[in-house]
Design a protein around this motif. Structure first.
Motif, PDB file in Angstrom:
ATOM      1  N   MET A 106       0.839  -1.196   0.000  1.00  0.00           N
ATOM      2  CA  MET A 106       0.000   0.000   0.000  1.00  0.00           C
ATOM      3  C   MET A 106       0.874   1.246   0.000  1.00  0.00           C
ATOM      4  N   SER A 107       0.557   2.200  -0.843  1.00  0.00           N
ATOM      5  CA  SER A 107       1.321   3.438  -0.915  1.00  0.00           C
ATOM      6  C   SER A 107       1.064   4.284   0.323  1.00  0.00           C
ATOM      7  N   PRO A 108       2.065   5.022   0.798  1.00  0.00           N
ATOM      8  CA  PRO A 108       1.866   5.859   1.986  1.00  0.00           C
ATOM      9  C   PRO A 108       0.903   6.997   1.705  1.00  0.00           C
ATOM     10  N   ALA A 109       0.159   7.385   2.724  1.00  0.00           N
ATOM     11  CA  ALA A 109      -0.746   8.526   2.583  1.00  0.00           C
ATOM     12  C   ALA A 109       0.038   9.825   2.585  1.00  0.00           C
ATOM     13  N   TRP A 110       1.089   9.865   3.420  1.00  0.00           N
ATOM     14  CA  TRP A 110       1.944  11.045   3.526  1.00  0.00           C
ATOM     15  C   TRP A 110       3.402  10.646   3.345  1.00  0.00           C
ATOM     16  N   ILE A 111       4.151  11.481   2.642  1.00  0.00           N
ATOM     17  CA  ILE A 111       5.605  11.357   2.581  1.00  0.00           C
ATOM     18  C   ILE A 111       6.173  12.578   3.297  1.00  0.00           C
ATOM     19  N   VAL A 112       6.948  12.319   4.340  1.00  0.00           N
ATOM     20  CA  VAL A 112       7.508  13.390   5.166  1.00  0.00           C
ATOM     21  C   VAL A 112       9.001  13.484   4.882  1.00  0.00           C
ATOM     22  N   LEU A 113       9.454  14.678   4.551  1.00  0.00           N
ATOM     23  CA  LEU A 113      10.805  14.878   4.036  1.00  0.00           C
ATOM     24  C   LEU A 113      11.716  15.601   5.016  1.00  0.00           C
ATOM     25  N   ASP A 114      12.913  15.080   5.181  1.00  0.00           N
ATOM     26  CA  ASP A 114      14.009  15.842   5.754  1.00  0.00           C
ATOM     27  C   ASP A 114      14.526  16.748   4.636  1.00  0.00           C
ATOM     28  N   ILE A 115      15.265  17.804   4.963  1.00  0.00           N
ATOM     29  CA  ILE A 115      15.802  18.693   3.937  1.00  0.00           C
ATOM     30  C   ILE A 115      17.305  18.490   3.742  1.00  0.00           C
ATOM     31  N   GLU A 116      18.080  18.867   4.755  1.00  0.00           N
ATOM     32  CA  GLU A 116      19.543  18.873   4.633  1.00  0.00           C
ATOM     33  C   GLU A 116      20.085  17.461   4.408  1.00  0.00           C
ATOM     34  N   GLY A 117      20.749  17.252   3.262  1.00  0.00           N
ATOM     35  CA  GLY A 117      21.317  15.961   2.935  1.00  0.00           C
ATOM     36  C   GLY A 117      20.331  15.008   2.293  1.00  0.00           C
ATOM     37  N   THR A 118      19.045  15.387   2.251  1.00  0.00           N
ATOM     38  CA  THR A 118      18.001  14.528   1.695  1.00  0.00           C
ATOM     39  C   THR A 118      17.407  15.132   0.427  1.00  0.00           C
ATOM     40  N   THR A 119      16.812  16.315   0.542  1.00  0.00           N
ATOM     41  CA  THR A 119      16.322  17.005  -0.663  1.00  0.00           C
ATOM     42  C   THR A 119      17.376  17.963  -1.208  1.00  0.00           C
ATOM     43  N   SER A 120      18.286  18.396  -0.332  1.00  0.00           N
ATOM     44  CA  SER A 120      19.211  19.479  -0.663  1.00  0.00           C
ATOM     45  C   SER A 120      20.584  19.192  -0.069  1.00  0.00           C
ATOM     46  N   SER A 121      21.608  19.758  -0.672  1.00  0.00           N
ATOM     47  CA  SER A 121      22.964  19.488  -0.194  1.00  0.00           C
ATOM     48  C   SER A 121      23.221  20.139   1.155  1.00  0.00           C
ATOM     49  N   THR A 122      24.036  19.478   1.967  1.00  0.00           N
ATOM     50  CA  THR A 122      24.436  20.039   3.252  1.00  0.00           C
ATOM     51  C   THR A 122      25.206  21.337   3.046  1.00  0.00           C
ATOM     52  N   GLU A 123      26.018  21.383   2.010  1.00  0.00           N
ATOM     53  CA  GLU A 123      26.823  22.576   1.747  1.00  0.00           C
ATOM     54  C   GLU A 123      25.950  23.790   1.487  1.00  0.00           C
ATOM     55  N   SER A 124      24.838  23.594   0.794  1.00  0.00           N
ATOM     56  CA  SER A 124      23.975  24.734   0.472  1.00  0.00           C
ATOM     57  C   SER A 124      23.385  25.357   1.728  1.00  0.00           C
ATOM     58  N   VAL A 125      23.262  24.559   2.797  1.00  0.00           N
ATOM     59  CA  VAL A 125      22.750  25.065   4.060  1.00  0.00           C
ATOM     60  C   VAL A 125      23.881  25.611   4.924  1.00  0.00           C
ATOM     61  N   HIS A 126      24.894  24.782   5.154  1.00  0.00           N
ATOM     62  CA  HIS A 126      25.962  25.157   6.079  1.00  0.00           C
ATOM     63  C   HIS A 126      26.872  26.241   5.526  1.00  0.00           C
ATOM     64  N   VAL A 127      27.106  26.238   4.231  1.00  0.00           N
ATOM     65  CA  VAL A 127      27.973  27.254   3.643  1.00  0.00           C
ATOM     66  C   VAL A 127      27.150  28.450   3.168  1.00  0.00           C
ATOM     67  N   GLY A 128      26.131  28.195   2.361  1.00  0.00           N
ATOM     68  CA  GLY A 128      25.336  29.281   1.798  1.00  0.00           C
ATOM     69  C   GLY A 128      24.492  30.016   2.833  1.00  0.00           C
ATOM     70  N   LEU A 129      23.563  29.312   3.468  1.00  0.00           N
ATOM     71  CA  LEU A 129      22.639  29.963   4.392  1.00  0.00           C
ATOM     72  C   LEU A 129      23.321  30.414   5.680  1.00  0.00           C
ATOM     73  N   TYR A 130      24.151  29.544   6.253  1.00  0.00           N
ATOM     74  CA  TYR A 130      24.788  29.887   7.522  1.00  0.00           C
ATOM     75  C   TYR A 130      25.680  31.112   7.374  1.00  0.00           C
ATOM     76  N   ALA A 131      26.441  31.161   6.280  1.00  0.00           N
ATOM     77  CA  ALA A 131      27.329  32.308   6.064  1.00  0.00           C
ATOM     78  C   ALA A 131      26.518  33.588   5.874  1.00  0.00           C
ATOM     79  N   TYR A 132      25.397  33.479   5.192  1.00  0.00           N
ATOM     80  CA  TYR A 132      24.545  34.645   4.957  1.00  0.00           C
ATOM     81  C   TYR A 132      24.019  35.190   6.285  1.00  0.00           C
TER      82      TYR A 132
END
Length: 223
Positions: A1-27
């Motif tokens: 049976m297919s799941p009713a909901w898919i719950v997503l992590d972001i960092e390292g899952t949908t998006s690179s860790t670098e984009s968060v730790h380097v891009g966003l954190y530095a900003y």
């Protein structure tokens, strides 16, 4: 049976860790002090500053920087970062990063009737603009619910997933959590959820031990 909901992590899952730790954190790092001084009348900012324990802006920023350096998931830090990032996205200074397989998979899942939510250590305030300002257009409408460590709890505690299941009004067995962190998957599974590891090339998860969890390298494998 297919799941009713898919719950997503972001960092390292949908998006690179670098984009968060380097891009966003530095900003956010260089803007914390000026932002605090310019928004002292904002109740959320005032609460966040008070919770750091700092007496002056300089002391507060020093504490926030120490938390950033130690990757501490502190609520005051997440609140202030989220507000600064929201302004940065709105001004066009920031653009979110997503792995190439993610946007088409999210759209496909929605077309197939899957409902999507996010559970990230990043604040809900930062999640909204992250999905809104992407090279693939506005993805925010695809996400129905958003959870963070403030409204759900630690990502490594089964009780957090119990809270999310209650909020989504769905049995745990109908919920699928995708993450690159084995301990988070263990917590979700302990709460009765389905849990799938995401092993991304070039990320820490590339070398992770996911134990008995199903592991994918791309969201296409679930589509």
């Amino acid at each position: 049976m297919s799941p009713a909901w898919i719950v997503l992590d972001i960092e390292g899952t949908t998006s690179s860790t670098e984009s968060v730790h380097v891009g966003l954190y530095a900003y956010a790092r260089t803007r914390l002090g000026p932002y605090i001084d310019a928004h002292r009348d904002d109740p959320e900012v005032a609460d966040a500053v008070r919770e750091t324990g700092g007496e002056t802006t300089g002391e507060t920023v020093a504490i926030l920087h120490a938390w950033m350096d130690g990757d501490v998931k502190a609520t005051p830090l997440k609140t202030l970062q989220g507000k600064i990032w929201a302004d940065g996205f709105a001004a066009g200074d920031l653009t979110a990063h997503f792995f190439p397989d993610v946007p088409p998979a999210l759209r496909d899942w929605r077309r197939r009737g899957r409902r999507l939510a996010v559970f990230s250590s990043g604040s809900v305030a930062s999640q909204r603009p992250w999905f809104r300002h992407t090279p693939d257009g506005d993805l925010s409408a695809l996400i129905e619910r958003r959870f963070d460590t403030v409204n759900a709890g630690s990502k490594r505690e089964p009780a957090s997933y119990d809270r999310i299941a209650a909020a989504l009004e769905s049995p745990p067995g109908e919920l699928l959590f995708l993450s690159d962190v084995p301990a988070e998957l263990d917590a979700a599974a302990a709460a009765g959820w389905r849990a799938t590891g995401v092993r991304r090339a070039g990320e820490l998860s590339e070398r992770a031990d996911f134990g008995a969890h199903l592991v994918i390298a791309s969201f296409e494998e679930l589509s």
